[in-house]
Design a protein around this motif. Sequence first.
Motif, PDB file in Angstrom:
ATOM      1  N   GLN A 122       0.845  -1.187   0.000  1.00 30.33           N
ATOM      2  CA  GLN A 122       0.000   0.000   0.000  1.00 30.33           C
ATOM      3  C   GLN A 122       0.891   1.253   0.000  1.00 30.33           C
ATOM      4  N   VAL A 123       0.548   2.217  -0.839  1.00 27.48           N
ATOM      5  CA  VAL A 123       1.331   3.454  -0.939  1.00 27.48           C
ATOM      6  C   VAL A 123       0.424   4.638  -0.636  1.00 27.48           C
ATOM      7  N   SER A 124       0.911   5.538   0.204  1.00 22.47           N
ATOM      8  CA  SER A 124       0.175   6.760   0.522  1.00 22.47           C
ATOM      9  C   SER A 124       1.090   7.955   0.296  1.00 22.47           C
ATOM     10  N   GLY A 125       0.552   8.961  -0.387  1.00 21.89           N
ATOM     11  CA  GLY A 125       1.300  10.192  -0.595  1.00 21.89           C
ATOM     12  C   GLY A 125       0.633  11.337   0.144  1.00 21.89           C
ATOM     13  N   GLN A 126       1.427  12.155   0.797  1.00 24.32           N
ATOM     14  CA  GLN A 126       0.897  13.345   1.457  1.00 24.32           C
ATOM     15  C   GLN A 126       2.002  14.397   1.478  1.00 24.32           C
ATOM     16  N   LYS A 127       1.607  15.651   1.592  1.00 22.10           N
ATOM     17  CA  LYS A 127       2.599  16.732   1.595  1.00 22.10           C
ATOM     18  C   LYS A 127       3.497  16.620   2.831  1.00 22.10           C
ATOM     19  N   TRP A 128       4.794  16.295   2.638  1.00 19.20           N
ATOM     20  CA  TRP A 128       5.476  15.991   1.388  1.00 19.20           C
ATOM     21  C   TRP A 128       6.352  14.781   1.625  1.00 19.20           C
ATOM     22  N   ASN A 129       5.731  13.611   1.695  1.00 15.78           N
ATOM     23  CA  ASN A 129       6.485  12.384   1.908  1.00 15.78           C
ATOM     24  C   ASN A 129       5.679  11.191   1.391  1.00 15.78           C
ATOM     25  N   TRP A 130       6.381  10.078   1.221  1.00 17.86           N
ATOM     26  CA  TRP A 130       5.759   8.824   0.811  1.00 17.86           C
ATOM     27  C   TRP A 130       5.660   7.901   2.020  1.00 17.86           C
ATOM     28  N   SER A 131       4.649   7.065   2.018  1.00 12.62           N
ATOM     29  CA  SER A 131       4.462   6.086   3.089  1.00 12.62           C
ATOM     30  C   SER A 131       4.113   4.743   2.452  1.00 12.62           C
ATOM     31  N   PHE A 132       4.881   3.695   2.794  1.00 17.84           N
ATOM     32  CA  PHE A 132       4.697   2.374   2.198  1.00 17.84           C
ATOM     33  C   PHE A 132       4.320   1.377   3.288  1.00 17.84           C
ATOM     34  N   THR A 133       3.147   0.778   3.149  1.00 13.61           N
ATOM     35  CA  THR A 133       2.622  -0.147   4.149  1.00 13.61           C
ATOM     36  C   THR A 133       2.648  -1.571   3.598  1.00 13.61           C
ATOM     37  N   TYR A 134       3.266  -2.470   4.347  1.00 11.86           N
ATOM     38  CA  TYR A 134       3.445  -3.853   3.906  1.00 11.86           C
ATOM     39  C   TYR A 134       2.318  -4.734   4.449  1.00 11.86           C
ATOM     40  N   PRO A 135       2.161  -5.940   3.905  1.00 10.19           N
ATOM     41  CA  PRO A 135       1.042  -6.805   4.310  1.00 10.19           C
ATOM     42  C   PRO A 135       0.962  -7.076   5.804  1.00 10.19           C
ATOM     43  N   ASN A 142      10.666   4.433   2.860  1.00 11.06           N
ATOM     44  CA  ASN A 142      11.242   3.984   1.607  1.00 11.06           C
ATOM     45  C   ASN A 142      10.576   2.679   1.173  1.00 11.06           C
ATOM     46  N   LEU A 143      10.680   2.389  -0.100  1.00 17.29           N
ATOM     47  CA  LEU A 143      10.044   1.201  -0.660  1.00 17.29           C
ATOM     48  C   LEU A 143      11.066   0.079  -0.752  1.00 17.29           C
ATOM     49  N   HIS A 144      10.878  -0.955   0.049  1.00 18.72           N
ATOM     50  CA  HIS A 144      11.751  -2.131   0.037  1.00 18.72           C
ATOM     51  C   HIS A 144      11.041  -3.260  -0.710  1.00 18.72           C
ATOM     52  N   VAL A 145      11.726  -3.868  -1.666  1.00 22.38           N
ATOM     53  CA  VAL A 145      11.118  -4.935  -2.468  1.00 22.38           C
ATOM     54  C   VAL A 145      12.149  -6.023  -2.729  1.00 22.38           C
ATOM     55  N   PRO A 146      11.686  -7.254  -2.986  1.00 20.43           N
ATOM     56  CA  PRO A 146      12.618  -8.323  -3.377  1.00 20.43           C
ATOM     57  C   PRO A 146      12.919  -8.254  -4.871  1.00 20.43           C
ATOM     58  N   ALA A 147      14.095  -8.659  -5.246  1.00 15.36           N
ATOM     59  CA  ALA A 147      14.457  -8.702  -6.662  1.00 15.36           C
ATOM     60  C   ALA A 147      13.771  -9.882  -7.346  1.00 15.36           C
ATOM     61  N   ASN A 148      13.470  -9.702  -8.620  1.00 16.95           N
ATOM     62  CA  ASN A 148      12.912 -10.757  -9.473  1.00 16.95           C
ATOM     63  C   ASN A 148      11.592 -11.328  -8.935  1.00 16.95           C
ATOM     64  N   ARG A 149      10.789 -10.441  -8.380  1.00 18.88           N
ATOM     65  CA  ARG A 149       9.453 -10.828  -7.932  1.00 18.88           C
ATOM     66  C   ARG A 149       8.491  -9.688  -8.244  1.00 18.88           C
ATOM     67  N   PRO A 150       7.353  -9.973  -8.879  1.00 17.73           N
ATOM     68  CA  PRO A 150       6.399  -8.897  -9.200  1.00 17.73           C
ATOM     69  C   PRO A 150       5.876  -8.217  -7.933  1.00 17.73           C
ATOM     70  N   GLU A 192      19.747   0.533  -4.997  1.00 19.29           N
ATOM     71  CA  GLU A 192      18.887   1.626  -4.541  1.00 19.29           C
ATOM     72  C   GLU A 192      18.562   2.537  -5.716  1.00 19.29           C
ATOM     73  N   TYR A 193      17.275   2.930  -5.802  1.00 16.44           N
ATOM     74  CA  TYR A 193      16.799   3.731  -6.933  1.00 16.44           C
ATOM     75  C   TYR A 193      15.920   4.866  -6.414  1.00 16.44           C
ATOM     76  N   ASN A 194      15.954   5.995  -7.118  1.00 17.54           N
ATOM     77  CA  ASN A 194      15.221   7.183  -6.693  1.00 17.54           C
ATOM     78  C   ASN A 194      13.725   7.076  -6.985  1.00 17.54           C
ATOM     79  N   ILE A 195      12.940   7.616  -6.053  1.00 17.06           N
ATOM     80  CA  ILE A 195      11.502   7.833  -6.257  1.00 17.06           C
ATOM     81  C   ILE A 195      11.270   9.340  -6.207  1.00 17.06           C
ATOM     82  N   PHE A 196      10.537   9.852  -7.180  1.00 18.71           N
ATOM     83  CA  PHE A 196      10.210  11.275  -7.216  1.00 18.71           C
ATOM     84  C   PHE A 196       8.698  11.445  -7.285  1.00 18.71           C
ATOM     85  N   MET A 208       9.934  15.945  -2.026  1.00 16.59           N
ATOM     86  CA  MET A 208       9.145  14.726  -1.862  1.00 16.59           C
ATOM     87  C   MET A 208       9.792  13.583  -2.626  1.00 16.59           C
ATOM     88  N   SER A 209      10.835  13.039  -2.022  1.00 13.33           N
ATOM     89  CA  SER A 209      11.576  11.952  -2.657  1.00 13.33           C
ATOM     90  C   SER A 209      11.752  10.808  -1.668  1.00 13.33           C
TER      91      SER A 209
END
Length: 336
Positions: A122-135, A142-150, A192-196, A208-209
């Motif tokens: 789940q992703v939430s945007g608000q002035k001025w930051n990102w919020s990532f909620t996991y199951p 920040n958005l943490h994800v596994p490689a080679n998995r959708p 590590e990759y940038n989110i804008f 807001m990065s």
Amino acid sequence: MILNGLIDMMTRLIRAPEDGGATFWMPPQSSTMAGEVDWLFNLILWISVFFFVLIVVVMLVFVVKYRRREGWETAEASTSPNTLLEITWTGIPLALVVVIFFFGFKSYLNMSTPPANAYEIQVSGQKWNWSFTYPNGYVDQNLHVPANRPVELIMTSVDVIHSLYVPAFRIKMDLVPGRYSKTWFEATRPGEYNIFCAEYCGTAHSDMSAMVIVHPSGEFEPWMEKASNFLLTMTPEEGGRKVYEIRGCQQCHSVDGGPRTGPTLFKLFGKEEKLTDGSTVVVDENYIRESLLEPNAKVVAGFEAVMPTYQGRLKDDEILALIAYIKSLDGKTGEE
């Protein structure tokens, strides 16, 4: 022979780099979708370059060949149509637009249709930051994800329109208040990759990065277990500081006394604050908790009621940790 050579050259130019290396226009390809997007981008680019050069060259030839000269009579204007010419310069652009639309719409459908086994965040945007909620309920800035998995992102905005953009993955999707948007990707390279934010959302839009951290195979699950239990491995003050950071509190509340959208947290605990209705309140544990769950109930004078509620978003132990952190900002511990 010449035509085949030109076709071969154009094919090599629009083909994405096989090693995923960066190009003049794009960062390195780091998702399964990036090559498809780059191919279409380069196709449109070189079609534009071809017609730009063609039009400029023909224009210069005509300027020189048909320039005004002494002794030459001006040709009479002709109104007789050239049907073949009309069909040609209408048919070629139409065919090119149809081809571009076909591949663009195909890519759009691919980006909008995640695989059945995609990992949902789940992703939430608000002035001025990102919020990532996991199951499991863990929230990170920040958005943490596994490689080679959708990975599927279910996104919404708390306040205004935002747009999540990850250049290395070639994904961009708007977040609209009151509705959900979706996109997905499969990262292919750990790193590590940038989110804008690609939609102007206010005065701190450029700040807001965030980062996408792609974990190598087998390392995402251990990270998630450790990160989810950070309050068990930290002191209340340390845990509160982490809550302050990952929940976006720093966007509106400073810890050094500086003014921002909301009151500073520096030396705040125990202070008597004047409210917009003329009354006063002492900043204690109950006031902080109320301000988090019902932020518009008691607004400090000189500030607007723009803080979103954290009702259902903060657990009790997170609130207690945040209170402990605010208590520590008394100016006596060197904390800034």
